[in-house]
Scaffold this motif. Structure first.
Motif, mmCIF file in Angstrom:
data_model
loop_
_atom_site.group_PDB
_atom_site.id
_atom_site.type_symbol
_atom_site.label_atom_id
_atom_site.label_comp_id
_atom_site.label_asym_id
_atom_site.label_seq_id
_atom_site.Cartn_x
_atom_site.Cartn_y
_atom_site.Cartn_z
ATOM 1 N N ALA A 1 -19.942 -8.958 -68.092
ATOM 2 C CA ALA A 1 -21.264 -9.412 -67.743
ATOM 3 C C ALA A 1 -21.809 -9.249 -66.054
ATOM 4 C CB ALA A 1 -21.636 -10.718 -68.275
ATOM 5 N N ARG A 2 -21.069 -9.708 -65.443
ATOM 6 C CA ARG A 2 -21.422 -9.351 -63.962
ATOM 7 C C ARG A 2 -21.187 -8.222 -63.459
ATOM 8 N NH1 ARG A 2 -17.441 -11.719 -59.669
ATOM 9 N NH2 ARG A 2 -17.781 -13.571 -60.676
ATOM 10 N N ALA B 1 -24.552 -12.101 -73.383
ATOM 11 C CA ALA B 1 -25.125 -11.728 -71.840
ATOM 12 C C ALA B 1 -25.571 -10.227 -71.644
ATOM 13 C CB ALA B 1 -24.179 -12.217 -70.674
ATOM 14 N N ASP C 1 -14.461 -17.506 -67.258
ATOM 15 C CA ASP C 1 -15.014 -17.076 -66.006
ATOM 16 C C ASP C 1 -14.533 -15.470 -66.065
ATOM 17 O OD1 ASP C 1 -16.149 -19.475 -65.802
ATOM 18 O OD2 ASP C 1 -14.751 -19.840 -64.159
ATOM 19 N N SER D 1 -19.754 -13.209 -73.042
ATOM 20 C CA SER D 1 -20.374 -12.195 -72.009
ATOM 21 C C SER D 1 -21.068 -11.043 -72.843
ATOM 22 C CB SER D 1 -18.731 -11.963 -71.508
ATOM 23 O OG SER D 1 -17.896 -11.059 -72.736
ATOM 24 N N GLY E 1 -15.532 -16.868 -75.171
ATOM 25 C CA GLY E 1 -15.900 -16.272 -73.729
ATOM 26 C C GLY E 1 -16.159 -15.133 -73.980
ATOM 27 N N LEU F 1 -16.755 -13.313 -68.329
ATOM 28 C CA LEU F 1 -18.203 -13.185 -67.976
ATOM 29 C C LEU F 1 -18.221 -12.261 -66.717
ATOM 30 C CD1 LEU F 1 -19.587 -16.583 -68.183
ATOM 31 C CD2 LEU F 1 -20.277 -14.798 -69.457
#
Length: 254
Positions: free
Chosen positions: A111-112, A157, A104, A154, A150, A107
């Motif tokens: 990405a976020r 993404a 998480d 990411s 992970g 990401l």
């Protein structure tokens, strides 16, 4: 470049700092951001005292922090015309030992962060005649690597985000492109080498060779190569370059 305000996330070291340095040299106004206040202060000292450069400490994965960043940057140096989404983290673990927190976090930052910053930048860019969004992704956005699921997820993404936003924002004269470097000579790569040494017992030289072998040119990429590409993507010469994913990897992804 003297009319540009360039906001660079992860701008306190490595690729981000070199991009900041190069844009400043071209006459642009620059805002760098990062989570480490001490490192940001060191970066500002390297960039030199200037009204054209500023910094803001904050987490690109935090929605409120991103809004505060853009508000502060715009108040100090005018609307952001070029956004460089460079902030990123890496980490490795076999799938069986990779925690959900680790996944998480990859990401969230990788990405976020670009999503939040691009969303904040795009509105004013569209109202002010256009702009450029440049995402610093990775060859991990183009292919797989073992033990970094992970990180790879990411960066894939980011590539997908780049292509989607390029189509969505093209009518507003905003281009969105991604640069996908191979392993670069940066503090992040130094940390990767340290992890290889710790986990495998190899020497630092052997660990470095493991990374170098991915590049057909048998070398690590230099930060100035990434900065040159970012400068070009922000220039008028690249006004029709949109939705592209540019690999700088010596041929690794060929």
């Amino acid at each position: 470049m003297d009319t540009q305000h360039v906001l660079i996330t992860g701008g306190a070291q490595g690729v981000g700092l070199e991009i900041a340095r190069r844009f400043l040299a071209q006459g642009a106004r620059v805002t760098i951001t990062g989570r480490n206040k001490a490192r940001l202060a060191e970066a500002m000292a390297e960039l030199g005292e200037s009204d054209d450069a500023g910094q803001f400490a904050g987490d690109v994965a935090d929605e409120d922090a991103v809004k505060a960043l853009f508000d502060a940057a715009t108040a100090a140096r005018g609307p952001v015309t070029v956004l460089v989404n460079n902030a990123g983290i890496s980490g490795s673990a076999p799938l069986g030992r990779m925690t959900t927190d680790h996944f998480d976090q990859m990401l969230a930052v990788n990405a976020r962060g670009p999503f939040l910053c691009s969303r904040e930048a795009a509105g004013p860019m569209g109202k002010n005649g256009g702009g450029r969004i440049i995402n610093i992704a990775s060859t991990a956005g183009l292919k797989g690597y073992a033990y970094v699921a992970g990180y790879v997820a990411s960066k894939h993404a980011v590539v997908g985000l780049t292509r989607a936003l390029a189509l969505e924002l093209a009518g507003k004269a905003i281009t969105v492109n991604a640069i996908c470097p191979g392993f670069i000579e940066t503090p992040m790569t130094v940390e990767t080498i340290r992890n290889i040494v710790e986990k495998t017992g190899r020497s630092e030289e052997e660990a470095r060779a493991e990374l170098v072998k991915f590049n057909p040119q048998k070398r690590l990429i230099e930060v100035d190569e990434i900065a040159d590409c970012a400068l070009w993507l922000a220039s008028d010469a690249a006004r029709s370059v949109n939705g592209q994913v540019i690999a700088i990897d010596g041929g690794e992804s060929a």
